[in-house]
Design an enzyme around this catalytic site. Structure first.
Site, short mmCIF file in Angstrom:
data_model
loop_
_atom_site.label_atom_id
_atom_site.label_comp_id
_atom_site.label_asym_id
_atom_site.label_seq_id
_atom_site.Cartn_x
_atom_site.Cartn_y
_atom_site.Cartn_z
N TYR A 49 38.90 19.03 80.99
CA TYR A 49 40.29 18.74 80.60
C TYR A 49 40.79 17.47 81.31
CZ TYR A 49 45.36 19.48 80.09
OH TYR A 49 46.69 19.33 79.81
N LYS A 63 42.04 13.91 79.66
CA LYS A 63 43.40 13.36 79.85
C LYS A 63 43.38 12.03 80.61
CE LYS A 63 45.83 16.56 77.78
NZ LYS A 63 46.71 16.26 76.64
P1 NAP Z 1 51.19 24.32 73.44
O1 NAP Z 1 52.46 25.05 73.52
O2 NAP Z 1 49.90 25.10 73.38
O3 NAP Z 1 51.23 23.29 72.21
C1 NAP Z 1 50.09 22.55 71.85
C2 NAP Z 1 49.98 22.55 70.34
O4 NAP Z 1 48.85 21.73 70.00
C3 NAP Z 1 49.72 23.95 69.76
O5 NAP Z 1 50.56 24.19 68.66
C4 NAP Z 1 48.26 23.86 69.33
O6 NAP Z 1 47.96 24.67 68.21
C5 NAP Z 1 48.14 22.39 68.98
N1 NAP Z 1 46.74 21.99 68.90
C6 NAP Z 1 45.72 22.38 69.70
N2 NAP Z 1 44.57 21.84 69.27
C7 NAP Z 1 44.87 21.09 68.18
C8 NAP Z 1 44.11 20.31 67.27
N3 NAP Z 1 42.78 20.22 67.40
N4 NAP Z 1 44.74 19.68 66.26
C9 NAP Z 1 46.08 19.80 66.10
N5 NAP Z 1 46.86 20.54 66.91
C10 NAP Z 1 46.26 21.18 67.94
O7 NAP Z 1 51.01 23.36 74.69
P2 NAP Z 1 52.02 22.35 75.46
O8 NAP Z 1 52.15 22.86 76.83
O9 NAP Z 1 53.21 22.03 74.65
O10 NAP Z 1 51.06 21.09 75.54
C11 NAP Z 1 51.36 19.84 74.91
C12 NAP Z 1 50.47 18.79 75.56
O11 NAP Z 1 50.82 18.66 76.94
C13 NAP Z 1 48.99 19.13 75.52
O12 NAP Z 1 48.24 17.98 75.20
C14 NAP Z 1 48.71 19.61 76.93
O13 NAP Z 1 47.36 19.40 77.29
C15 NAP Z 1 49.66 18.75 77.74
N6 NAP Z 1 50.05 19.26 79.06
C16 NAP Z 1 50.66 20.48 79.20
C17 NAP Z 1 51.11 20.87 80.47
C18 NAP Z 1 51.88 22.15 80.70
O14 NAP Z 1 52.17 22.49 81.85
N7 NAP Z 1 52.26 22.89 79.68
C19 NAP Z 1 50.89 20.05 81.57
C20 NAP Z 1 50.23 18.85 81.39
C21 NAP Z 1 49.83 18.45 80.14
P3 NAP Z 1 47.31 26.12 68.42
O15 NAP Z 1 48.28 26.89 69.26
O16 NAP Z 1 47.16 26.63 67.03
O17 NAP Z 1 46.01 25.90 69.13
#
Ligand code: NAP
Length: 245
Positions: free
Chosen positions: A149, A153
């Site tokens: 991961y 990133k």
């Molecule tokens: P989330 O609630 O899981 O939302 C991510 C969305 O991306 C989900 O709807 C997921 O769909 C979709 N997705 C996953 N794989 C995909 C693909 N191959 N094609 C199209 N859509 C896809 O997560 P979030 O926390 O909002 O995360 C948003 C971004 O921030 C991500 O890139 C994550 O790595 C990053 N991030 C998050 C955090 C945190 O603390 N939350 C911290 C640092 C970085 P499904 O649910 O159907 O898989």
């Protein structure tokens, strides 16, 4: 009339909050997600005149190209691209399979490449564009059991910086937001599995003494997507509650 924006990962978490905020300020927004039903539902709530949903796996270039073609047909050339689609995994380094490594890079890094490259021709033609990638503070600090991961990133941050220099003369800014711990469905799932410390523990060691929200990210993203942010490019805007990285 506002801008035309595409937000990936927009059925959930940060992507959803970003899509809602951009629509709220008057942009027309395409919500792209693996979860097509969720994207359609969220778009319907925003209103068919300002939002559309599309089921897309961002690792599939053909699907990305087809979705962006339908956005152009519906709303016109793409002016803003926000890439929030992504997923996490927690594995000891020696347990990471080649398949898992490749899928992580295919979605988080190559998926970002596909979406940005597919949208950039519109921005070059318009001599205006805003690109925001959602990376991760873990790529700045490192994170145990997340080598795949973190590498994906880190690639997103590097891609952002390279593109910023290349596209700047064309009125296109490219910035990244590396979130800290943000309370979204992804983080809740990791907390429930025991892969991340409890919300209370994270809040206690965060300088502002709380976890972040999807709206914290959306506010920063909307600013980076504004006309006023035209002199900001190639930057990582750390929305992380004050973690020193
Ligand atoms: P989330 O609630 O899981 O939302 C991510 C969305 O991306 C989900 O709807 C997921 O769909 C979709 N997705 C996953 N794989 C995909 C693909 N191959 N094609 C199209 N859509 C896809 O997560 P979030 O926390 O909002 O995360 C948003 C971004 O921030 C991500 O890139 C994550 O790595 C990053 N991030 C998050 C955090 C945190 O603390 N939350 C911290 C640092 C970085 P499904 O649910 O159907 O898989």
């Amino acid at each position: 009339m506002g801008r035309v924006a595409v937000v990936t990962g927009a059925a959930s978490g940060m992507g959803l909050a970003i899509a809602q905020r951009l629509a709220g300020r008057g942009d027309r927004v395409a919500l792209v997600d693996l979860d097509g039903e969720g994207a359609e539902r969220a778009a319907a709530e925003l209103g068919a005149d300002v939002a559309m949903g599309a089921a897309v796996d961002v690792s599939d270039r053909g699907a990305v190209d087809a979705a962006l073609a339908s956005v152009r047909e519906r709303f016109g050339p793409i002016e803003i691209m926000v890439t929030s689609a992504g997923f996490d995994r927690f594995d000891a380094f020696t347990d990471i399979t080649v398949e898992s490594w490749e899928r992580m890079l295919a979605v988080n890094l190559t998926g970002t490449f596909h979406c940005v490259q597919a949208a950039v021709p519109d921005m070059l033609a318009a001599k205006w564009g805003r690109i925001v990638t959602i990376s991760s503070s873990s790529a700045q600090s490192g994170a145990a059991r997340m080598a795949h991961y973190v590498a994906s990133k880190g690639g997103v941050i590097a891609l952002t910086k390279a593109l910023a220099l290349e596209l700047a003369p064309n009125g296109i800014t490219v910035n990244t937001i590396p979130p800290g711990f943000i309370l979204t469905p992804m983080a809740r799932r990791a907390e429930e599995r025991g892969d991340l410390p409890s919300l209370e523990a994270v809040a206690a060691r965060t300088p502002v003494r709380r976890a972040g929200t999807a709206d914290d990210i959306a506010a920063a993203c909307a600013f980076l997507c504004s006309d006023e942010a035209g002199y900001i490019t190639g930057q990582a805007l750390n929305v992380n509650g004050g973690w020193y990285l």
